[in-house]
Design a protein around this motif. Structure first.
Motif, short mmCIF file in Angstrom:
data_model
loop_
_atom_site.label_atom_id
_atom_site.label_comp_id
_atom_site.label_asym_id
_atom_site.label_seq_id
_atom_site.Cartn_x
_atom_site.Cartn_y
_atom_site.Cartn_z
N GLU A 84 0.67 -1.23 0.12
CA GLU A 84 0.16 0.18 -0.06
C GLU A 84 0.71 1.34 -0.03
O GLU A 84 0.48 2.20 -0.53
CB GLU A 84 -0.89 -0.05 1.22
CG GLU A 84 -1.96 -1.01 1.30
CD GLU A 84 -2.57 -1.10 2.57
OE1 GLU A 84 -2.62 -0.42 3.35
OE2 GLU A 84 -3.46 -2.38 2.41
N ASP A 85 2.18 1.29 0.71
CA ASP A 85 2.92 2.45 0.94
C ASP A 85 3.95 2.59 0.14
O ASP A 85 4.56 3.69 -0.29
CB ASP A 85 3.20 2.60 2.26
CG ASP A 85 1.99 2.70 3.27
OD1 ASP A 85 0.93 3.02 3.10
OD2 ASP A 85 2.31 2.18 4.46
N ALA A 86 4.73 1.52 -0.76
CA ALA A 86 5.72 1.57 -1.26
C ALA A 86 5.97 0.75 -2.55
O ALA A 86 7.24 0.87 -3.30
CB ALA A 86 7.08 1.38 -0.08
N ASN A 87 5.21 0.08 -2.79
CA ASN A 87 5.45 -0.96 -3.84
C ASN A 87 5.19 -0.34 -5.26
O ASN A 87 4.15 0.10 -5.69
CB ASN A 87 4.59 -2.17 -3.94
CG ASN A 87 4.75 -3.01 -4.78
OD1 ASN A 87 4.52 -2.92 -6.32
ND2 ASN A 87 5.04 -4.44 -4.29
N LEU A 88 6.40 -0.09 -5.99
CA LEU A 88 6.20 0.66 -7.50
C LEU A 88 5.39 0.13 -8.42
O LEU A 88 4.70 0.79 -8.99
CB LEU A 88 7.67 0.76 -7.86
CG LEU A 88 8.10 1.38 -9.16
CD1 LEU A 88 7.50 2.94 -8.94
CD2 LEU A 88 9.56 1.34 -9.47
N PHE A 89 5.47 -1.33 -8.39
CA PHE A 89 4.52 -1.95 -9.43
C PHE A 89 3.14 -1.62 -9.22
O PHE A 89 2.27 -1.26 -10.09
CB PHE A 89 4.85 -3.52 -9.31
CG PHE A 89 3.80 -4.35 -10.18
CD1 PHE A 89 4.25 -4.09 -11.57
CD2 PHE A 89 2.66 -5.03 -9.62
CE1 PHE A 89 3.34 -4.89 -12.44
CE2 PHE A 89 1.96 -5.71 -10.59
CZ PHE A 89 2.29 -5.63 -11.88
N ALA A 90 2.52 -1.64 -7.86
CA ALA A 90 1.08 -1.46 -7.81
C ALA A 90 0.95 0.09 -7.82
O ALA A 90 -0.13 0.31 -8.19
CB ALA A 90 0.97 -1.83 -6.14
N GLU A 91 2.01 0.97 -7.27
CA GLU A 91 1.76 2.30 -7.88
C GLU A 91 1.57 2.61 -9.18
O GLU A 91 0.60 3.37 -9.82
CB GLU A 91 2.76 3.08 -7.24
CG GLU A 91 2.77 4.70 -7.27
CD GLU A 91 3.96 5.56 -6.89
OE1 GLU A 91 4.27 6.30 -7.34
OE2 GLU A 91 4.57 4.89 -5.97
N ASP A 92 2.28 1.97 -10.07
CA ASP A 92 2.22 2.10 -11.53
C ASP A 92 0.91 1.59 -12.15
O ASP A 92 0.30 2.04 -12.94
CB ASP A 92 3.38 1.30 -12.31
CG ASP A 92 4.59 1.93 -12.10
OD1 ASP A 92 4.83 3.06 -11.68
OD2 ASP A 92 5.84 1.59 -12.24
N VAL A 93 0.44 0.40 -11.41
CA VAL A 93 -0.82 -0.22 -11.91
C VAL A 93 -1.79 0.84 -11.61
O VAL A 93 -2.76 1.00 -12.40
CB VAL A 93 -1.07 -1.42 -11.49
CG1 VAL A 93 -2.37 -2.02 -11.65
CG2 VAL A 93 -0.07 -2.48 -12.14
N HIS A 94 -1.97 1.54 -10.55
CA HIS A 94 -3.05 2.34 -10.08
C HIS A 94 -2.90 3.65 -10.99
O HIS A 94 -4.12 4.10 -11.48
CB HIS A 94 -2.88 2.74 -8.60
CG HIS A 94 -3.27 1.55 -7.76
ND1 HIS A 94 -4.44 1.08 -7.78
CD2 HIS A 94 -2.56 1.25 -6.78
CE1 HIS A 94 -4.44 0.03 -7.00
NE2 HIS A 94 -3.27 0.03 -6.06
N LYS A 95 -1.65 4.23 -11.26
CA LYS A 95 -1.52 5.40 -12.15
C LYS A 95 -2.28 5.08 -13.55
O LYS A 95 -2.96 5.90 -14.08
CB LYS A 95 -0.19 5.82 -12.19
CG LYS A 95 0.27 6.49 -11.05
CD LYS A 95 1.79 6.96 -11.26
CE LYS A 95 2.27 7.65 -9.81
NZ LYS A 95 3.76 7.97 -10.02
N GLU A 96 -1.75 4.00 -13.95
CA GLU A 96 -2.22 3.66 -15.28
C GLU A 96 -3.68 3.44 -15.37
O GLU A 96 -4.46 3.88 -16.34
CB GLU A 96 -1.48 2.27 -15.76
CG GLU A 96 -1.74 2.00 -17.25
CD GLU A 96 -0.79 2.95 -18.03
OE1 GLU A 96 -1.08 2.82 -19.47
OE2 GLU A 96 -0.22 3.61 -17.65
N THR A 97 -4.23 2.81 -14.52
CA THR A 97 -5.78 2.66 -14.27
C THR A 97 -6.39 4.02 -14.37
O THR A 97 -7.52 4.09 -14.93
CB THR A 97 -6.15 1.66 -13.21
OG1 THR A 97 -5.58 0.55 -13.14
CG2 THR A 97 -7.58 1.38 -13.05
N GLU A 98 -5.78 4.89 -13.56
CA GLU A 98 -6.53 6.35 -13.35
C GLU A 98 -6.41 7.03 -14.74
O GLU A 98 -7.19 7.70 -14.91
CB GLU A 98 -5.78 7.22 -12.21
CG GLU A 98 -6.26 6.54 -11.01
CD GLU A 98 -5.20 7.09 -9.75
OE1 GLU A 98 -4.57 8.17 -10.12
OE2 GLU A 98 -5.39 6.81 -8.72
#
Length: 101
Positions: free
Chosen positions: A80-94
């Motif tokens: 939730e706080d630091a995973n780059l892969f998860a962050e990228d997925v959320h950004k792309e989805t947005e």
């Protein structure tokens, strides 16, 4: 008094093991360590070695559940706080909410 105090720790350990997210990380680690450090049998006073071994094994199983729960919660915090892969997925989805992946 010592037996009552030990029973309270055992009760709390089982409560935490049975209810994911109920206890904080420090408590999970402390309870797990307490269970692992306890020697012998607390409840069973049988002459049946299998019964005695089962209590010890099952107590260690609860300790393992507490450790796994602690590890999973730490990993979820990282996700939730630091995973780059998860962050990228959320950004792309947005960026492309209408995209059906």
């Amino acid at each position: 008094l010592l037996r009552a105090s030990q029973m309270e720790q055992f009760e709390r350990a089982v409560e935490c093991a049975e209810n994911f997210g109920y206890c904080n990380l420090d408590e999970l680690e402390a309870l797990s360590a307490d269970l692992e450090e306890y020697n012998g049998n607390f409840f069973e006073h049988s002459t049946d070695e299998e019964v005695l071994a089962k209590e010890v094994g099952d107590r260690k199983d609860v300790a393992d559940i507490l450790k796994l729960q602690s590890e999973l919660r730490l990993r979820m915090n990282y996700l939730e706080d630091a995973n780059l892969f998860a962050e990228d997925v959320h950004k792309e989805t947005e960026r492309f909410p209408e995209q059906a992946w």
